[in-house]
Design an enzyme around this catalytic site. Structure first.
Site, short mmCIF file in Angstrom:
data_model
loop_
_atom_site.label_atom_id
_atom_site.label_comp_id
_atom_site.label_asym_id
_atom_site.label_seq_id
_atom_site.Cartn_x
_atom_site.Cartn_y
_atom_site.Cartn_z
N GLU A 180 0.79 -1.24 0.00
CA GLU A 180 0.00 0.00 0.00
C GLU A 180 0.82 1.29 0.00
O GLU A 180 0.58 2.19 0.81
CB GLU A 180 -0.96 0.00 1.19
CG GLU A 180 -1.86 -1.22 1.20
CD GLU A 180 -2.83 -1.26 2.39
OE1 GLU A 180 -2.68 -0.46 3.31
OE2 GLU A 180 -3.73 -2.11 2.36
N GLU B 173 -6.02 -10.80 -1.09
CA GLU B 173 -6.88 -10.52 0.08
C GLU B 173 -8.34 -10.45 -0.34
O GLU B 173 -9.08 -9.56 0.06
CB GLU B 173 -6.46 -9.19 0.73
CG GLU B 173 -5.00 -9.15 1.12
CD GLU B 173 -4.59 -7.88 1.87
OE1 GLU B 173 -5.46 -7.10 2.27
OE2 GLU B 173 -3.37 -7.69 2.03
C1 XIL Z 1 -6.26 -6.00 8.21
C2 XIL Z 1 -6.63 -7.16 9.11
O1 XIL Z 1 -7.52 -7.98 8.41
C3 XIL Z 1 -7.25 -6.67 10.39
O2 XIL Z 1 -7.42 -7.73 11.30
C4 XIL Z 1 -6.34 -5.61 11.03
O3 XIL Z 1 -6.99 -5.06 12.16
C5 XIL Z 1 -6.00 -4.51 10.06
O4 XIL Z 1 -5.43 -5.09 8.90
N1 XIL Z 1 -4.78 -4.48 3.58
C6 XIL Z 1 -3.82 -5.31 4.08
C7 XIL Z 1 -4.12 -6.15 5.26
O5 XIL Z 1 -2.76 -5.45 3.47
O6 XIL Z 1 -2.98 -6.38 6.03
C8 XIL Z 1 -5.21 -5.56 6.10
O7 XIL Z 1 -5.55 -6.51 7.12
C9 XIL Z 1 -6.40 -5.24 5.24
C10 XIL Z 1 -6.05 -4.23 4.19
#
Ligand code: XIL
Length: 726
Positions: A366, A471
């Site tokens: 990101e 994701e």
């Molecule tokens: C999120 C997790 O799912 C949550 O449990 C945590 O509180 C915050 O992070 N992009 C990413 C992930 O790369 O690491 C994130 O995961 C969601 C967005």
């Protein structure tokens, strides 16, 4: 549940000094806060019983002035209650915050199975404040963001939102955290029930389902890609074996959802206790990963490493001289050295302990900001524009060649974000340091599958990389049959992926971001394949049908949608409105200079321009509508915009520079076959704006709808307010 004595003690102290200290128990506390050493181990927090309102419904209003206490420090933090001079009000200062997610929490177990509204008001130097929900689901902890804001350091900013607490949740709390460890001042925290109250005592936690008989996704898709899932480390030691059995049966890849992020690998205690020794090479601690990674290895499950360099979930102290957040930021040279050593440390550990287990790693996560260009973050501030290139250079140097190096981001399929990502990664690809584009794919049903596939191909072609969907979670649409429609979309999406692989798109793995809806960070949108107790959803069946060619089962409770073209009209005179805020603005009926009558609607305190008053008009798909409204704003331009399947065309650009009411009207053709359409109002710079006499009506029905009978028209009228909320 009660501790009146603690409450009384606090009040007694308040009277004496107007200041009360409440300290979260953590070892580092003593080093940073001398006052806290006297109270090192705070007593286990005990809370006042949640009061009931006149209808017997629980309601928490923590104003920090009363002897009834509903809060406690979360993690390492000191809570100090200060009476505001010359007033009866108190506020809570949260200081000495050890990590970004330490702050204050309020237990809300009494609200299980309900939708709650949580509201707070904060002042802070942190760039953003998050209001979050935490709960356990059968021994696994889930964190969900309820709302966030960019606070002011001088005046209070309200932040609040609604969230559904799953039936099967336990140990439930709301808490305040921030993007950094700076102090936070809180004026109040309020929790109330939205809609009809469900007494949790009447809703037992469900039995967990045994998923061993479900079709196996990793087997079904073995000719196409690895099928993975994000999990927390709690599923391996969990006394409920159903979670790990489901994972090993369904998936052949895992990503640890949080536990391999820098905040969990960096050993803060060791670094902060002896900054001189660890100045260039931060201490690392992998001990919490062993059990899960051993289990993955024993079960032949590959692992994606997530993630090395990220602006979030990375402790702020890492970026400071001597790891001291009250001092200066570290120099570029020092941060390059720390970055290199961190990356080396992680890959060395992986190679020594788990050779061959990790098949890919998110090196940078990101890095592109929401408004385009590189995201402002500590890495950028300390190292500079080339931090992404350096991270990949170090990763290439230290990673075993079998580990494919990925860049990972969200909204990656949107054209403007793609452009920025491609530009940023061009030199990385040129240097031969990247192998994979990680498409996070946090989506909502409805997004064009064709443009998604096109985005994958563009990354693959332009960067010479393969694709991992890292994701995946697809929010259910706001429709009459959200879960079934979500299943239809999951099927369409996976059919698109299968066709893409057949046509040569190099998709290597697809990972869904969580096991069940209740363990999802986006639980509000029920975005995953299994429900809270691991029952399979239409979403799961859709993924199966995409590869088997079977037809998705229509559920018994499928609702046949009657066309509903009843018009929308709001003059706000009775205080009511059917719309809602997109994200975080505050919407209220006010009597401040209305266009007509006594009231109008005010939209204020948005944290982004698109946080505006919004009305869902999906039911008008395929028609022509006529809209009219009066709008007033102190900034030059406002927009009336459509949110239509991940595109946001302005329908009207309104010159509001006069500061007077402007009447706007026009027609809009709503495309047919859409999953949702929301119309919303926004001002160019988040200035508050006012609306009155808002009308939206169908003037011409589409071809299909022309056959609408009189009977359906009548029944349709009752559904008018069913579109509230998202
Ligand atoms: C999120 C997790 O799912 C949550 O449990 C945590 O509180 C915050 O992070 N992009 C990413 C992930 O790369 O690491 C994130 O995961 C969601 C967005």
């Amino acid at each position: 549940m009660k501790n009146k004595s603690l409450g009384v003690a606090l009040v007694a102290l308040t009277l004496l000094s107007a200041t009360v200290l409440f300290v979260g128990c953590k070892k580092e506390q003593a080093a940073t806060d001398p006052a806290a050493t006297e109270t090192t181990q705070a007593p286990a927090p005990e809370f006042a019983e949640v009061p009931l309102d006149e209808n017997g419904i629980p309601y928490i209003s923590e104003e920090f002035g009363s002897e009834d206490i509903y809060y406690a420090p979360k993690g390492e933090a000191t809570l100090t209650i200060n009476q505001i001079p010359d007033s009866d009000n108190s506020e809570c200062l949260i200081s000495n915050r050890g990590t970004n997610n330490s702050g204050i929490y309020v237990p809300v177990d009494d609200f299980r199975c309900n939708t709650i509204n949580v509201a707070t008001s904060v002042k802070s130097m942190n760039a953003n404040i998050l209001l979050s929900l935490q709960y356990d689901i059968y021994g696994n902890t889930t964190y969900v963001t309820i709302a966030q804001c960019a606070p002011s350091a001088i005046s209070y900013t309200r932040v609040g939102g609604e969230i559904q607490i799953p039936n099967n949740a336990t140990n439930i709390s709301v808490y305040i955290e921030a993007g950094d460890v700076k102090d936070i001042m809180v004026d109040y925290i309020r929790v109330s029930v939205v809609g009809d109250y469900i007494d949790p005592a009447t809703v037992p936690v469900e039995e967990l389902m045994d998923g061993s008989g479900y079709p196996s996704l990793s087997e079904l898709y073995s000719d196409y890609f690895r099928f993975g899932v994000a999990i927390p480390t709690t599923i391996v030691p969990n006394e409920n074996e159903e979670f790990r059995n489901l994972v090993s049966h369904e998936f052949n890849s895992i990503t640890l959802e949080n536990e391999m992020k820098p905040e969990n690998i960096l050993d803060g205690e060791t670094c902060l206790a002896d900054p001189a020794t660890y100045n260039e090479s931060p201490a690392l601690d992998f001990s919490s990963l062993t059990e899960t990674l051993d289990w993955a290895q024993e079960n032949g499950i590959g692992v994606r490493g997530h993630c090395l360099i990220w602006y979030s979930q990375t402790p702020s102290w890492l970026f400071y001289e001597n790891y001291d957040v009250t001092g200066e930021l570290a120099s570029r040279e020092l941060m390059m050295t720390r970055m290199e050593n961190y990356i080396k440390g992680v890959f060395d550990w992986a190679q020594e302990n788990y050779p061959g287990l990790f098949y890919s790693w998110d090196v940078v996560n990101e890095a592109i900001g929401d408004n385009g260009g590189l995201r402002d973050c500590y890495w950028l501030q300390t190292i500079g524009d080339d931090y992404v290139q350096l991270a990949f250079q170090y990763a290439r140097e230290y990673a075993d060649p079998s580990i494919e190096l990925a860049y990972n981001d969200y909204n990656e399929y949107q054209p403007s974000k793609m452009e920025d990502i491609l530009e940023m990664l061009a030199p990385v690809a040129e240097a031969g340091n990247i192998d994979v584009m990680g498409m996070q794919s946090h989506m909502t049903a409805g997004l064009s599958v064709d443009s998604y596939v096109e985005a994958m191909n563009t990354y693959a072609d332009e960067l010479g990389v393969s694709i991992m969907i890292t994701e995946l979670d697809i929010g259910a649409p706001n429709s009459a049959n959200p879960l079934y429609d979500q299943g239809v979309y999951y099927q369409e999406f996976f059919e698109g992926l299968i066709a893409a692989v057949d046509a040569g798109t190099p998709i290597e793995s697809v990972t869904v971001w969580g096991i069940s809806d209740d363990t999802s960070w986006r639980s509000n949108t029920t975005p995953l394949l299994f429900s809270g107790n691991l029952a399979m959803k239409s979403a799961f069946e859709g993924v199966v049908c995409a590869i088997t060619g079977d037809e998705l089962t229509i559920p018994d409770d499928y609702v046949v949608v009657e066309a509903d073209y009843s018009p929308i009209y709001e003059d706000y005179e009775n205080g009511e409105f059917i719309g809602f805020t997109r994200y975080s603005s505050v919407i209220e009926v006010v009597s401040d200079n209305p266009y007509e009558g006594e009231s109008c609607l005010c939209n204020s305190e948005g944290t982004a321009t698109y946080d505006g008053y919004c009305i869902d008009v999906s039911r008008f798909a395929g028609t022509s509508i006529h809209y009219s409204f009066a709008i007033r704003c102190d900034t030059d331009t406002c927009y009336f915009t459509a949110d239509i399947e991940n595109e946001w065309p302005h329908i009207e650009e309104i010159d509001t520079s006069s500061g007077e009411w402007i009447l706007v009207e026009g027609d809009y053709d709503v495309p047919a076959n859409l999953t949702y359409l929301q119309l919303y109002f926004e001002s160019i710079d988040m200035t508050e704006f006012y609306l009155d006499n808002l009308s939206i009506m169908v003037i011409e029905e589409g071809a299909e709808e022309a056959e609408l009978t009189e009977e359906t028209e009548e029944t349709a009228e009752t559904a008018e307010t069913s579109e509230q909320g998202t």
